[in-house]
Motif scaffolding. Structure first.
Motif, PDB file in Angstrom:
ATOM      1  N   VAL A 504       0.837  -1.203   0.000  1.00  0.00           N
ATOM      2  CA  VAL A 504       0.000   0.000   0.000  1.00  0.00           C
ATOM      3  C   VAL A 504       0.871   1.252   0.000  1.00  0.00           C
ATOM      4  O   VAL A 504       0.598   2.224  -0.720  1.00  0.00           O
ATOM      5  N   GLN A 505       1.964   1.230   0.780  1.00  0.00           N
ATOM      6  CA  GLN A 505       2.855   2.385   0.802  1.00  0.00           C
ATOM      7  C   GLN A 505       3.534   2.590  -0.552  1.00  0.00           C
ATOM      8  O   GLN A 505       3.681   3.724  -1.028  1.00  0.00           O
ATOM      9  N   LEU A 601      -3.690   6.820   1.272  1.00  0.00           N
ATOM     10  CA  LEU A 601      -2.982   5.549   1.123  1.00  0.00           C
ATOM     11  C   LEU A 601      -1.905   5.392   2.196  1.00  0.00           C
ATOM     12  O   LEU A 601      -1.724   4.298   2.752  1.00  0.00           O
ATOM     13  N   THR A 602      -1.185   6.446   2.488  1.00  0.00           N
ATOM     14  CA  THR A 602      -0.156   6.380   3.536  1.00  0.00           C
ATOM     15  C   THR A 602      -0.786   6.081   4.896  1.00  0.00           C
ATOM     16  O   THR A 602      -0.262   5.273   5.677  1.00  0.00           O
ATOM     17  N   ALA A 603      -1.924   6.718   5.179  1.00  0.00           N
ATOM     18  CA  ALA A 603      -2.603   6.456   6.451  1.00  0.00           C
ATOM     19  C   ALA A 603      -3.084   5.009   6.524  1.00  0.00           C
ATOM     20  O   ALA A 603      -3.010   4.364   7.587  1.00  0.00           O
ATOM     21  N   LEU A 604      -3.559   4.478   5.396  1.00  0.00           N
ATOM     22  CA  LEU A 604      -4.000   3.084   5.383  1.00  0.00           C
ATOM     23  C   LEU A 604      -2.825   2.144   5.615  1.00  0.00           C
ATOM     24  O   LEU A 604      -2.944   1.152   6.362  1.00  0.00           O
ATOM     25  N   ALA A 642     -10.683  -2.891   4.316  1.00  0.00           N
ATOM     26  CA  ALA A 642      -9.773  -3.165   5.429  1.00  0.00           C
ATOM     27  C   ALA A 642     -10.444  -2.917   6.775  1.00  0.00           C
ATOM     28  O   ALA A 642     -10.237  -3.679   7.733  1.00  0.00           O
ATOM     29  N   TYR A 643     -11.248  -1.849   6.854  1.00  0.00           N
ATOM     30  CA  TYR A 643     -11.878  -1.481   8.125  1.00  0.00           C
ATOM     31  C   TYR A 643     -13.341  -1.158   7.872  1.00  0.00           C
ATOM     32  O   TYR A 643     -13.729   0.001   7.740  1.00  0.00           O
ATOM     33  N   PRO A 644     -14.205  -2.186   7.740  1.00  0.00           N
ATOM     34  CA  PRO A 644     -15.619  -1.945   7.424  1.00  0.00           C
ATOM     35  C   PRO A 644     -16.309  -1.158   8.533  1.00  0.00           C
ATOM     36  O   PRO A 644     -15.978  -1.280   9.689  1.00  0.00           O
TER      37      PRO A 644
END
Length: 644
Positions: A504-505, A601-604, A642-644
């Protein structure tokens, strides 16, 4: 079947045979390579010598996995040298008790460490340890140079059979591989706008990885060294803009309708030209008038590919080094040495394998186990660290060995020694490449009766080999599970979350690289980064697929995060498609829009590493008419998965 009696999903997934064509040529080579030495040994009264040559041939078959003839020389010859060294070391400690324990433990450490270098090194490490175990456990003929010499002779036989058609077929395998990649692109274009698009795109990624590995493995960039390989590399490089155009076509608004079949048809025609090696003037592809940036980009890319395909001597880097030239042999050697000596994974793999082999050798030294080499032999096959899940391989090894013993029982009980060994071995040998393509358990079932038959020709125990081999296999699987799996937290606390966070990063970096430059600038750098990112995502997908075959909690966690792997792949696709559209007239995003997507995206990625939801609540949405609205939608979807 009652739910309580239904086998777990991870086991049924591992036992499901892969859909693979029957490798007729490999089956014929295996039959001749394993049966011919037995025929010569029987005719000369040296059946033990013939069995050793057949063992060497079996080792050669393990390494005979390349498509190109020039690669087969390297893939078969190098592991054979390590195998000869292994049997030489093993014979020196035969019957040496605790000395054998120490020596084989050190060999296991080296075998596990060199496996981290690459595919050929992995097979070399396997044969080094495998033959050292066999040499230390079986009485082999003297003098000292005879067993390694006979094993090398078997490997040379496989190599000779593999190269028989080289003078007639030349670079045909390389052309076929590149042509298959063109056909994979055509299949991707045909699937544009359909639910099959994602599967076709993954098939294309595997095909591109295979083609580039094949062409760049021997520094084909050296002009004049191999004109055919240079031309094929140019044809493969010319395909990359078509792949990017396919991503853009997938993003077209619904109002444009389905993609014209003329586009995939033109790419299939190019595939035929590549496979047949056609050169000379050719009419331009007949494509419809472009309707928007996506089809304009796709049409231009196919036209450029057609020019390169029909050019007799193209320069693969005429348009810039889009995908990166292979490093020199000296540079790659330094990288391999650094990976071998300084990598934590290399040492962990080596120590894990050494611990299990050491325990196996201690066990067979302290307890009277008949033909004790089979216990460490089982550990070697199960615990080879780069071969996948240790847990599932141990289970599959036990099941495959049991199935192989069912085949071996009538062979060892009813087939008399002598000329009858030759046709029986010829039949059993054909099963090895055929069943190996179906999966690990099937491969084990095919190899087990062959090894037992060859072992019987060396020690003449006959039917009495069967039950001890089953017990030894179960002991070896137990050692691998206890000392090679349960004692290592990384086995059952998988790092798939960290690998996914890294992906992701890297995707965030790719988004930044794609949109922080003006149209037409830094194109080779973007292409190289995208190609590396797709290769990394393919490796992440493979790691997740291995994790799915693990029992809970690893398998359950991989199953829960599997949709996120797919979501990240969609983000990369959407980024590529958006950039291609920008290159052909679509609006350019503002720095604020790019920054909003990369920050999400970075936060994810950070949240995945920390195991907590990303901060900030709902990330919101960008304006529907902004240049990156579709990309932001895909990022939001990944966050929701990822985080529903």
């Amino acid at each position: 079947m009652a739910p309580a009696l239904r086998p777990p999903g991870w086991l049924t997934e591992s036992l499901r045979p892969r859909d693979a064509p029957i490798p007729w040529a490999a089956a014929a080579r295996a039959s001749v390579a394993l049966a011919a030495p037995l025929a010569v040994g029987t005719a000369t009264g040296r059946t033990g010598y013939g069995a050793l040559v057949s063992m060497g041939a079996l080792s050669g078959l393990i390494g005979d996995t390349a498509d190109a003839y020039r690669m087969r020389v390297f893939n078969i010859a190098v592991p054979q040298l390590f195998g000869a060294l292994g049997v030489l070391v093993g014979t020196q400690v035969y019957g040496a008790g605790w000395t054998a324990v120490v020596v084989l433990t050190v060999v296991a450490l080296v075998s596990g460490m060199i496996s981290s270098i690459g595919a050929v090194a992995s097979v070399s490490g396997l044969l080094l340890l495998l033959n050292a175990v066999v040499g230390s456990g079986l009485p082999l003929p003297s003098p000292w140079w005879l067993p390694p010499g006979l094993l090398l002779l078997g490997g040379l036989l496989v190599l000779a059979l593999s190269l028989l058609a080289w003078p007639l077929r030349g670079a045909t395998p390389e052309r076929a591989v590149v042509a298959d990649t063109y056909r994979a692109v055509a299949g991707l274009l045909e699937a544009t706008g359909s639910p099959d698009y994602e599967d076709r795109r993954r098939e294309l990624t595997r095909s591109l990885n295979h083609s580039y590995d094949l062409l760049l493995a021997r520094r084909a960039r050296r002009h004049g060294r191999s004109a055919t390989l240079v031309r094929l590399l140019a044809q493969l490089n010319a395909l990359i803009p078509v792949v990017e155009g396919a991503s853009a076509a997938q993003l077209r608004p619904p109002g444009y309708g389905p993609l014209s079949p003329a586009y995939p048809a033109a790419v299939r025609e190019l595939a035929e030209a590549v496979e047949q090696g056609r050169t000379g003037p050719a009419p331009p592809p007949e494509l419809p008038e472009p309707r928007g940036p996506s089809t304009r980009a796709l049409g231009e890319a196919i036209g450029h590919a057609a020019t390169v395909v029909h050019e007799a001597a193209p320069d693969p880097y005429a348009a810039g080094d889009r995908l990166g030239r292979p490093a020199s042999l000296e540079v790659r050697a330094r990288r391999a040495a650094r990976a071998l000596l300084l990598s934590g994974a290399s040492w962990r793999y080596g120590l894990r394998l050494a611990l299990c082999i050491g325990l196996a050798q201690v066990l067979v030294s302290a307890i009277a186990v008949p033909r004790s080499y089979w216990v460490p032999l089982t550990v070697t096959f199960v615990l080879k660290p780069d071969f996948g899940s240790v847990f599932s391989r141990a289970v599959l090894r036990a099941l495959g060995t049991a199935a192989g013993l069912l085949i071996a029982i009538p062979v060892l009980a009813e087939v008399p020694h002598g000329w009858w060994d030759v046709p029986v071995m010829a039949v059993l040998a054909t099963l090895i490449p055929v069943l190996s393509a179906k999966g690990y358990a099937f491969q084990t079932a095919a190899i087990t009766p062959v090894i037992l038959m060859l072992s019987d020709l060396l020690n003449h125990q006959g039917f009495h080999l069967v039950l001890p081999r089953l017990y030894d296999s179960l002991i070896g699987c137990g050692i691998a599970l206890l000392a090679g799996y349960l004692l290592w937290p990384e086995s059952w606390h998988t790092r798939i979350g960290d690998r996914l966070a890294d992906a992701v990063q890297d995707t965030a970096s790719y988004v930044s690289l794609a949109f922080t430059t003006a149209p037409g600038r830094d194109e080779p750098a973007r292409a190289r980064y995208r190609r590396r990112l797709y290769r990394d995502l393919s490796a992440v997908r493979s790691e997740f697929q291995r994790a799915l075959t693990e029992p809970p909690p690893v398998g359950a966690r991989a199953e829960a995060w599997w949709p996120l792997v797919i979501a990240v792949e969609r983000i990369v696709d959407t980024t590529t498609a958006t950039r291609v559209r920008i290159e052909h007239g679509a609006p350019v995003p503002t720095p604020a829009e790019v920054d909003a997507v990369t920050r999400e995206l970075t936060a994810l990625a950070e949240a995945l590493r920390a195991g907590a939801p990303p901060p900030g609540g709902d990330p919101g949405t960008l304006a529907p008419d902004c240049a990156l609205a579709r990309l932001h939608h895909e990022v939001h979807a990944a966050r929701s998965v990822a985080y529903p």
